[in-house]
Design an enzyme around this catalytic site. Sequence first.
Site, PDB file in Angstrom:
ATOM      1  N   ASN A  73       0.681  -1.261   0.017  1.00  0.00           N
ATOM      2  CA  ASN A  73       0.076   0.008   0.144  1.00  0.00           C
ATOM      3  C   ASN A  73       0.857   1.245  -0.064  1.00  0.00           C
ATOM      4  OD1 ASN A  73      -2.194  -1.790   0.260  1.00  0.00           O
ATOM      5  ND2 ASN A  73      -2.337  -1.531   2.449  1.00  0.00           N
ATOM      6  N   VAL A  74       0.276   2.550  -0.385  1.00  0.00           N
ATOM      7  CA  VAL A  74       1.039   3.445  -0.718  1.00  0.00           C
ATOM      8  C   VAL A  74       0.475   4.626   0.307  1.00  0.00           C
ATOM      9  CG1 VAL A  74       1.713   3.342  -3.048  1.00  0.00           C
ATOM     10  CG2 VAL A  74      -0.317   4.305  -2.570  1.00  0.00           C
ATOM     11  N   ASP A  75      -0.447   4.197   1.184  1.00  0.00           N
ATOM     12  CA  ASP A  75      -1.269   5.048   2.054  1.00  0.00           C
ATOM     13  C   ASP A  75      -0.412   5.531   3.594  1.00  0.00           C
ATOM     14  OD1 ASP A  75      -1.627   2.923   3.816  1.00  0.00           O
ATOM     15  OD2 ASP A  75      -3.545   2.467   2.569  1.00  0.00           O
ATOM     16  N   HIS A 113       6.175  -0.096  -2.487  1.00  0.00           N
ATOM     17  CA  HIS A 113       5.569   0.775  -3.629  1.00  0.00           C
ATOM     18  C   HIS A 113       5.944   2.118  -3.157  1.00  0.00           C
ATOM     19  CE1 HIS A 113       3.259  -3.046  -5.007  1.00  0.00           C
ATOM     20  NE2 HIS A 113       4.269  -3.126  -5.481  1.00  0.00           N
ATOM     21  N   CYS A 161      11.056  15.104  -7.758  1.00  0.00           N
ATOM     22  CA  CYS A 161      11.416  15.624  -9.178  1.00  0.00           C
ATOM     23  C   CYS A 161      12.323  14.569 -10.041  1.00  0.00           C
ATOM     24  CB  CYS A 161      12.104  16.682  -9.114  1.00  0.00           C
ATOM     25  SG  CYS A 161      12.889  17.519 -10.696  1.00  0.00           S
ATOM     26  N   CYS A 188       8.770  21.143 -10.498  1.00  0.00           N
ATOM     27  CA  CYS A 188       9.851  21.234  -9.513  1.00  0.00           C
ATOM     28  C   CYS A 188      10.001  22.734  -9.235  1.00  0.00           C
ATOM     29  CB  CYS A 188      10.962  20.396  -9.843  1.00  0.00           C
ATOM     30  SG  CYS A 188      12.303  20.657  -8.714  1.00  0.00           S
ATOM     31  N   SER A 210      -4.360  -9.283   0.489  1.00  0.00           N
ATOM     32  CA  SER A 210      -3.728  -8.983  -0.984  1.00  0.00           C
ATOM     33  C   SER A 210      -4.212 -10.259  -1.671  1.00  0.00           C
ATOM     34  CB  SER A 210      -1.895  -8.786  -0.791  1.00  0.00           C
ATOM     35  OG  SER A 210      -1.679  -8.671  -2.214  1.00  0.00           O
ATOM     36  N   SER A 211      -4.534  -9.853  -3.099  1.00  0.00           N
ATOM     37  CA  SER A 211      -4.882 -10.893  -3.955  1.00  0.00           C
ATOM     38  C   SER A 211      -3.407 -11.483  -4.469  1.00  0.00           C
ATOM     39  CB  SER A 211      -5.829 -10.449  -5.104  1.00  0.00           C
ATOM     40  OG  SER A 211      -4.842  -9.398  -5.872  1.00  0.00           O
ATOM     41  N   ASN A 261      -7.608 -12.980   3.403  1.00  0.00           N
ATOM     42  CA  ASN A 261      -8.232 -12.305   2.061  1.00  0.00           C
ATOM     43  C   ASN A 261      -9.417 -12.837   1.863  1.00  0.00           C
ATOM     44  OD1 ASN A 261      -7.296 -10.210   0.084  1.00  0.00           O
ATOM     45  ND2 ASN A 261      -7.748 -11.690  -1.105  1.00  0.00           N
TER      46      ASN A 261
END
Length: 279
Positions: A110-112, A127, A135, A186, A227-228, A252
């Site tokens: 996850n990216v949270d 990830h 930049c 940037c 997660s799948s 899951n």
Amino acid sequence: MNLSTAHDTHTAAQALYDWLRPHRRVFVLTGAGISTDSGIPHYRDESGAWQRKPPIDLRAFVGDARARSRYWARSFVGWPSFSGARPNAGHDALARWQQREPDHALVTQNVDGLHARAGSLEVVDLHGCLDEVICLDCGARQAREALQQELAQRNPDWVGLDAAALPDGDADLQGLDFDRFHTPVCAQCGGMVKPDVVFFGENVPRARVAAAQQSLAEADAMLVVGSSLMVYSGFRFARAAREAGLPLALLNRGVTRADEIATLKLQADCGATLQAALA
């Protein structure tokens, strides 16, 4: 033991508790399913199929100015909801468990950033995280929240738009003229910026893969939560665990890519099951 269906939280939690009990160094890999109770939706349905169009890939983001404008417009509208998400019972349970038994390792797809906010230790964000942008020319970094303020000033007509949230922190916008959206650059060099996350078509940084692989090498079991495993960057750890002879448990709702190699499969609510099993 292989439990393909758990009809209630108590059954799943007891099975997970019994499975975890003999293991002292568990490698935990989490995916989108652990964050749904925080209001961040799934990427895929229970069959493992995409519920909507796949996220933008790196080639389109870098090479297509309109695709980039569309991405940033959707990200701008979706960011307030995404950044306002809070850790849920599943994040909290894993954090407390790690604090009591710090030898367990946690890697997330996850990216949270919710695991770190819940208090988990030394999380490997495979990830990346959406809370920073980078930049692509000079490498300068900026907080995503600061960028949101800049985008609001440059795009006042887009402030306050209401749209359904999507898993990657963007929003479902249709029928709008994305060419009108002023994309960020940037502040240091005027170059192209992107969220500091791994897009489709982009490799996971080697240092993160190496850190995860080292944790797996030191583990005596692996647990996948929410997660799948349809994306190879996560599935490879499940496959490596089984090749090394480690027990593999899956928590899951729906199918996963590792169903055939798991030693325990639980189809139950992630948060409630973890909260009960790790109490």
